[in-house]
Design a protein around this motif. Structure first.
Motif, short mmCIF file in Angstrom:
data_model
loop_
_atom_site.label_atom_id
_atom_site.label_comp_id
_atom_site.label_asym_id
_atom_site.label_seq_id
_atom_site.Cartn_x
_atom_site.Cartn_y
_atom_site.Cartn_z
N PRO A 1 6.27 8.15 7.81
CA PRO A 1 7.39 7.44 7.17
C PRO A 1 6.97 6.70 5.90
N GLY A 2 7.77 6.89 4.85
CA GLY A 2 7.53 6.20 3.58
C GLY A 2 6.53 6.89 2.67
N ALA A 3 5.95 8.01 3.10
CA ALA A 3 4.93 8.68 2.29
C ALA A 3 5.55 9.36 1.08
N ILE A 4 4.75 9.42 0.01
CA ILE A 4 5.13 10.22 -1.15
C ILE A 4 4.28 11.49 -1.11
N ASN A 5 4.78 12.57 -1.68
CA ASN A 5 4.10 13.87 -1.59
C ASN A 5 3.69 14.37 -2.96
N ILE A 6 2.37 14.57 -3.12
CA ILE A 6 1.83 15.23 -4.32
C ILE A 6 0.78 16.21 -3.80
N ASP A 7 1.03 17.49 -3.94
CA ASP A 7 0.16 18.55 -3.44
C ASP A 7 -1.15 18.58 -4.22
N VAL A 8 -2.25 18.37 -3.51
CA VAL A 8 -3.56 18.35 -4.16
C VAL A 8 -3.93 19.71 -4.73
N ASN A 9 -3.37 20.79 -4.18
CA ASN A 9 -3.70 22.13 -4.67
C ASN A 9 -2.82 22.58 -5.84
N ALA A 10 -1.83 21.79 -6.18
CA ALA A 10 -0.95 22.13 -7.30
C ALA A 10 -1.70 21.93 -8.61
N PRO A 11 -1.47 22.78 -9.58
CA PRO A 11 -2.17 22.64 -10.86
C PRO A 11 -1.87 21.33 -11.60
N ASN B 1 0.83 -1.20 0.00
CA ASN B 1 0.00 0.00 0.00
C ASN B 1 0.88 1.26 0.00
N VAL B 2 0.38 2.32 -0.62
CA VAL B 2 1.14 3.55 -0.77
C VAL B 2 0.52 4.66 0.08
N VAL B 3 1.36 5.28 0.93
CA VAL B 3 0.90 6.43 1.72
C VAL B 3 1.13 7.67 0.85
N LEU B 4 0.05 8.39 0.60
CA LEU B 4 0.10 9.58 -0.25
C LEU B 4 -0.24 10.81 0.57
N ASP B 5 0.74 11.68 0.75
CA ASP B 5 0.59 12.93 1.50
C ASP B 5 0.27 14.02 0.48
N VAL B 6 -0.90 14.64 0.61
CA VAL B 6 -1.33 15.62 -0.39
C VAL B 6 -1.18 17.07 0.11
N ARG B 7 -0.38 17.26 1.15
CA ARG B 7 -0.11 18.60 1.66
C ARG B 7 0.93 19.30 0.78
N THR B 8 1.25 20.52 1.12
CA THR B 8 2.28 21.25 0.37
C THR B 8 3.65 20.64 0.65
N ALA B 9 4.62 20.95 -0.21
CA ALA B 9 5.99 20.46 -0.02
C ALA B 9 6.56 20.97 1.30
N ASP C 1 0.37 3.91 -10.14
CA ASP C 1 -0.19 2.60 -10.47
C ASP C 1 -1.60 2.48 -9.90
N LYS C 2 -2.58 2.38 -10.76
CA LYS C 2 -3.98 2.30 -10.33
C LYS C 2 -4.34 0.96 -9.68
N ASN C 3 -3.45 -0.01 -9.77
CA ASN C 3 -3.71 -1.30 -9.14
C ASN C 3 -3.34 -1.31 -7.66
N LYS C 4 -2.68 -0.27 -7.20
CA LYS C 4 -2.27 -0.21 -5.79
C LYS C 4 -3.36 0.44 -4.95
N THR C 5 -3.23 0.24 -3.65
CA THR C 5 -4.12 0.87 -2.68
C THR C 5 -3.42 2.13 -2.16
N TYR C 6 -4.15 3.25 -2.14
CA TYR C 6 -3.58 4.52 -1.70
C TYR C 6 -4.19 4.96 -0.39
N LEU C 7 -3.32 5.25 0.57
CA LEU C 7 -3.69 5.73 1.89
C LEU C 7 -3.39 7.23 1.88
N VAL C 8 -4.42 8.03 1.73
CA VAL C 8 -4.28 9.45 1.47
C VAL C 8 -4.50 10.27 2.74
N HIS C 9 -3.64 11.27 2.92
CA HIS C 9 -3.84 12.16 4.08
C HIS C 9 -3.33 13.56 3.78
N CYS C 10 -3.83 14.51 4.56
CA CYS C 10 -3.35 15.89 4.52
C CYS C 10 -3.15 16.30 5.98
#
Length: 144
Positions: free
Chosen positions: A75-85, A58-66, A95-104
């Motif tokens: 730990p282990g999270a990747i960062n993609i800012d949801v407010n970025a264009p 499973n992938v931890v996805l942090d959608v906060r700013t950099a 990968d759409k086959n993975k499970t994403y654990l999303v947080h801000c």
């Protein structure tokens, strides 16, 4: 005998609904929500999020700013800012086959990110209720 005004109004209303609203569907799907109304992600509490995070695929996805991410993250999270264009462009590369654990930070932006990702056909999304603040408050590890 004259019909009462109430009876006429009720009958007129029923006729406006048409036959699909007067009888159950023959296919047994009368209780299903239309696809647009279905929630495309699940909210989970900190304990549920940690349990899902223990599954390494499973992938931890942090959608906060950099800047927020650099100040501390799960730990282990990747960062993609949801407010970025370029958010949609960046997540479509995942990968759409993975499970994403999303947080801000508190859960609002991550719910928005989950909604956007579900529109891009990501089927397995979990939103951390209370966000990173709830994670920290629970005493879970933070990486800088």
């Amino acid at each position: 005998m004259k019909p009462s005004t109430t009876a006429v109004v009720v009958l007129a209303g029923l006729l406006c609904l048409g036959p699909t609203h007067l009888a159950p569907a023959a296919d047994g799907k009368e209780n299903q929500k239309p696809a647009a109304e279905k929630k495309a992600f699940k909210n989970v509490d900190v304990a549920g999020f940690e349990k899902l995070r223990a599954e390494k695929e499973n992938v931890v996805l942090d959608v906060r700013t950099a800047k927020e991410f650099q100040a501390g993250h799960i730990p282990g999270a990747i960062n993609i800012d949801v407010n970025a264009p370029d958010f949609p462009e960046k997540v479509t590369k995942l990968d759409k086959n993975k499970t994403y654990l999303v947080h801000c930070a508190a859960g609002v932006r991550s719910a928005r990110a989950c909604h956007k990702m579900s529109q891009l056909d990501f089927p397995k999304l979990y939103n951390l209720e209370g966000g990173f603040r709830a994670w920290e408050k629970a005493g879970n590890p933070v990486e800088k």
